[in-house]
Design a protein around this motif. Sequence first.
Motif, mmCIF file in Angstrom:
data_model
loop_
_atom_site.group_PDB
_atom_site.id
_atom_site.type_symbol
_atom_site.label_atom_id
_atom_site.label_comp_id
_atom_site.label_asym_id
_atom_site.label_seq_id
_atom_site.Cartn_x
_atom_site.Cartn_y
_atom_site.Cartn_z
ATOM 1 N N LYS A 279 0.808 -1.524 -0.122
ATOM 2 C CA LYS A 279 0.159 -0.132 0.470
ATOM 3 C C LYS A 279 0.961 0.992 -0.010
ATOM 4 O O LYS A 279 0.498 1.630 -1.230
ATOM 5 N N LYS A 280 1.898 1.144 0.433
ATOM 6 C CA LYS A 280 3.040 2.399 1.096
ATOM 7 C C LYS A 280 3.626 2.537 -0.743
ATOM 8 O O LYS A 280 3.625 3.769 -0.980
ATOM 9 N N PHE A 281 4.258 1.899 -0.907
ATOM 10 C CA PHE A 281 4.039 1.780 -2.493
ATOM 11 C C PHE A 281 3.856 2.113 -3.590
ATOM 12 O O PHE A 281 4.215 3.195 -3.984
ATOM 13 N N LYS A 282 2.471 1.876 -3.357
ATOM 14 C CA LYS A 282 1.447 2.315 -3.957
ATOM 15 C C LYS A 282 0.971 3.513 -4.621
ATOM 16 O O LYS A 282 1.388 4.187 -4.856
ATOM 17 N N GLU A 283 0.962 4.017 -2.380
ATOM 18 C CA GLU A 283 0.983 5.638 -2.348
ATOM 19 C C GLU A 283 2.523 6.196 -3.096
ATOM 20 O O GLU A 283 2.270 7.778 -3.304
ATOM 21 N N LEU A 284 3.588 5.747 -2.341
ATOM 22 C CA LEU A 284 4.278 6.378 -3.268
ATOM 23 C C LEU A 284 5.060 6.950 -4.458
ATOM 24 O O LEU A 284 5.479 7.524 -5.488
ATOM 25 N N LYS A 285 4.624 5.455 -5.133
ATOM 26 C CA LYS A 285 4.738 5.756 -6.927
ATOM 27 C C LYS A 285 3.793 6.439 -7.204
ATOM 28 O O LYS A 285 4.269 7.278 -8.455
ATOM 29 N N GLU A 286 2.170 6.272 -6.608
ATOM 30 C CA GLU A 286 1.024 6.925 -6.787
ATOM 31 C C GLU A 286 1.688 8.785 -6.804
ATOM 32 O O GLU A 286 1.726 10.093 -7.803
ATOM 33 N N GLU A 287 2.857 9.164 -5.631
ATOM 34 C CA GLU A 287 2.974 10.404 -5.206
ATOM 35 C C GLU A 287 4.300 10.981 -6.189
ATOM 36 O O GLU A 287 4.125 11.979 -6.949
ATOM 37 N N ARG A 288 5.079 9.971 -6.484
ATOM 38 C CA ARG A 288 6.263 10.417 -7.343
ATOM 39 C C ARG A 288 5.873 10.721 -9.077
ATOM 40 O O ARG A 288 5.685 11.758 -9.775
ATOM 41 N N ASP A 289 4.792 9.406 -9.781
ATOM 42 C CA ASP A 289 4.560 9.380 -10.750
ATOM 43 C C ASP A 289 3.547 11.682 -11.287
ATOM 44 O O ASP A 289 4.008 11.791 -11.655
ATOM 45 N N GLU A 290 2.912 11.519 -9.984
ATOM 46 C CA GLU A 290 2.118 12.677 -9.791
ATOM 47 C C GLU A 290 3.418 13.887 -10.022
ATOM 48 O O GLU A 290 2.658 14.814 -10.868
ATOM 49 N N ALA A 291 4.190 14.216 -9.480
ATOM 50 C CA ALA A 291 4.801 14.878 -9.120
ATOM 51 C C ALA A 291 6.256 15.730 -10.324
ATOM 52 O O ALA A 291 6.126 16.473 -10.889
ATOM 53 N N MET A 292 6.503 14.348 -10.693
ATOM 54 C CA MET A 292 6.731 14.033 -11.997
ATOM 55 C C MET A 292 6.149 14.465 -13.405
ATOM 56 O O MET A 292 6.997 15.057 -13.913
ATOM 57 N N ASP A 293 5.041 14.290 -13.316
ATOM 58 C CA ASP A 293 3.969 14.232 -14.586
ATOM 59 C C ASP A 293 3.366 15.494 -14.231
ATOM 60 O O ASP A 293 3.329 16.890 -15.667
ATOM 61 N N SER A 294 3.180 16.325 -13.278
ATOM 62 C CA SER A 294 3.660 17.831 -12.972
ATOM 63 C C SER A 294 4.852 18.756 -13.527
ATOM 64 O O SER A 294 4.102 19.880 -13.785
ATOM 65 N N ILE A 295 5.678 17.704 -13.395
ATOM 66 C CA ILE A 295 6.863 19.308 -13.684
ATOM 67 C C ILE A 295 6.640 18.607 -15.422
ATOM 68 O O ILE A 295 7.652 19.655 -16.353
ATOM 69 N N ARG A 296 6.597 17.277 -16.079
ATOM 70 C CA ARG A 296 6.595 17.028 -17.341
ATOM 71 C C ARG A 296 5.836 17.761 -18.438
ATOM 72 O O ARG A 296 6.336 17.627 -19.718
ATOM 73 N N ASN A 297 4.195 17.745 -17.821
ATOM 74 C CA ASN A 297 3.550 18.287 -18.599
ATOM 75 C C ASN A 297 3.522 19.637 -18.870
ATOM 76 O O ASN A 297 2.013 20.038 -18.806
ATOM 77 N N ASN A 298 3.488 20.335 -17.430
ATOM 78 C CA ASN A 298 3.726 21.861 -17.150
ATOM 79 C C ASN A 298 3.856 22.563 -18.348
ATOM 80 O O ASN A 298 5.219 23.118 -18.358
ATOM 81 N N LYS A 299 3.276 23.173 -19.287
ATOM 82 C CA LYS A 299 3.653 23.729 -20.597
ATOM 83 C C LYS A 299 4.480 25.182 -20.295
ATOM 84 O O LYS A 299 4.982 25.661 -20.894
ATOM 85 N N THR A 300 4.256 25.445 -19.060
ATOM 86 C CA THR A 300 4.755 26.637 -19.038
ATOM 87 C C THR A 300 6.009 26.664 -18.044
ATOM 88 O O THR A 300 6.837 27.024 -17.661
ATOM 89 N N GLY A 301 5.924 25.244 -17.982
ATOM 90 C CA GLY A 301 7.965 24.825 -17.140
ATOM 91 C C GLY A 301 9.030 24.388 -17.695
ATOM 92 O O GLY A 301 8.812 24.468 -18.657
ATOM 93 N N LEU A 302 9.243 23.046 -17.885
ATOM 94 C CA LEU A 302 10.020 22.064 -18.246
ATOM 95 C C LEU A 302 10.117 22.518 -20.065
ATOM 96 O O LEU A 302 10.982 23.051 -20.527
ATOM 97 N N LYS A 303 8.698 22.096 -20.452
ATOM 98 C CA LYS A 303 8.400 22.150 -21.583
ATOM 99 C C LYS A 303 8.607 23.006 -22.268
ATOM 100 O O LYS A 303 9.549 24.141 -23.086
ATOM 101 N N MET A 304 8.260 24.360 -21.456
ATOM 102 C CA MET A 304 8.892 26.384 -21.729
ATOM 103 C C MET A 304 10.270 25.809 -22.216
ATOM 104 O O MET A 304 10.685 27.188 -23.309
ATOM 105 N N MET A 305 10.764 25.104 -20.592
ATOM 106 C CA MET A 305 11.749 26.490 -20.950
ATOM 107 C C MET A 305 13.139 25.460 -21.845
ATOM 108 O O MET A 305 14.255 25.660 -22.755
ATOM 109 N N LEU A 306 12.876 24.193 -22.456
ATOM 110 C CA LEU A 306 13.431 23.532 -23.463
ATOM 111 C C LEU A 306 13.129 23.714 -24.492
ATOM 112 O O LEU A 306 14.128 23.707 -25.629
#
Length: 168
Positions: free
Chosen positions: A126-153
């Motif tokens: 259960k903890k692993f699943k929660e950590l994975k979901e938190e990681r995936d959400e955090a990484m997705d928010s950086i990867r998919n932020n149009k005014t963040g990393l994508k804009m910088m790249l």
Amino acid sequence: MEDWKDSDVGGVYEVDCTSEDGDFEHEICELFGIESFPTILYGSSLDLQTYDGGRTYEELSEFAEENLVPTCSAKNPDLCDDEMKESMEEYSSKSTAALATMIQQQEAKLSEIEQDYVEELEELQKKFKELKEERDEAMDSIRNNKTGLKMMLSVLSSKTDEYIEGEL
């Protein structure tokens, strides 16, 4: 199997470890730690060893003739060391009911250990699943932020013709 039918030193037994939980055969498999199939065990029931040799009748028969000898047991106490004899004498002095109760207590401890393990494993999963979901959400928010990393790249790419995706 017939060759060992009347043997004083061993026997050949077939146990189905895929049987239902709580079934006698299933309990035997758990008691002896059988996890893969087929498994061939030999030696004293107090210290079974895994056989890794050939599986033909001839190979098994030759191994048995060379290696299966009487071992320490309630039927062969003279083959036991002093510690085993003392333990055997203590248990032999108990009534059948008392011995059965002691066995049930030990089996209950094993069940409790297994249940604790299963519960802790479920918590870890259960903890692993929660950590994975938190990681995936955090990484997705950086990867998919149009005014963040994508804009910088995109800006970096427009500034340098040599930009290669994935290298900064």
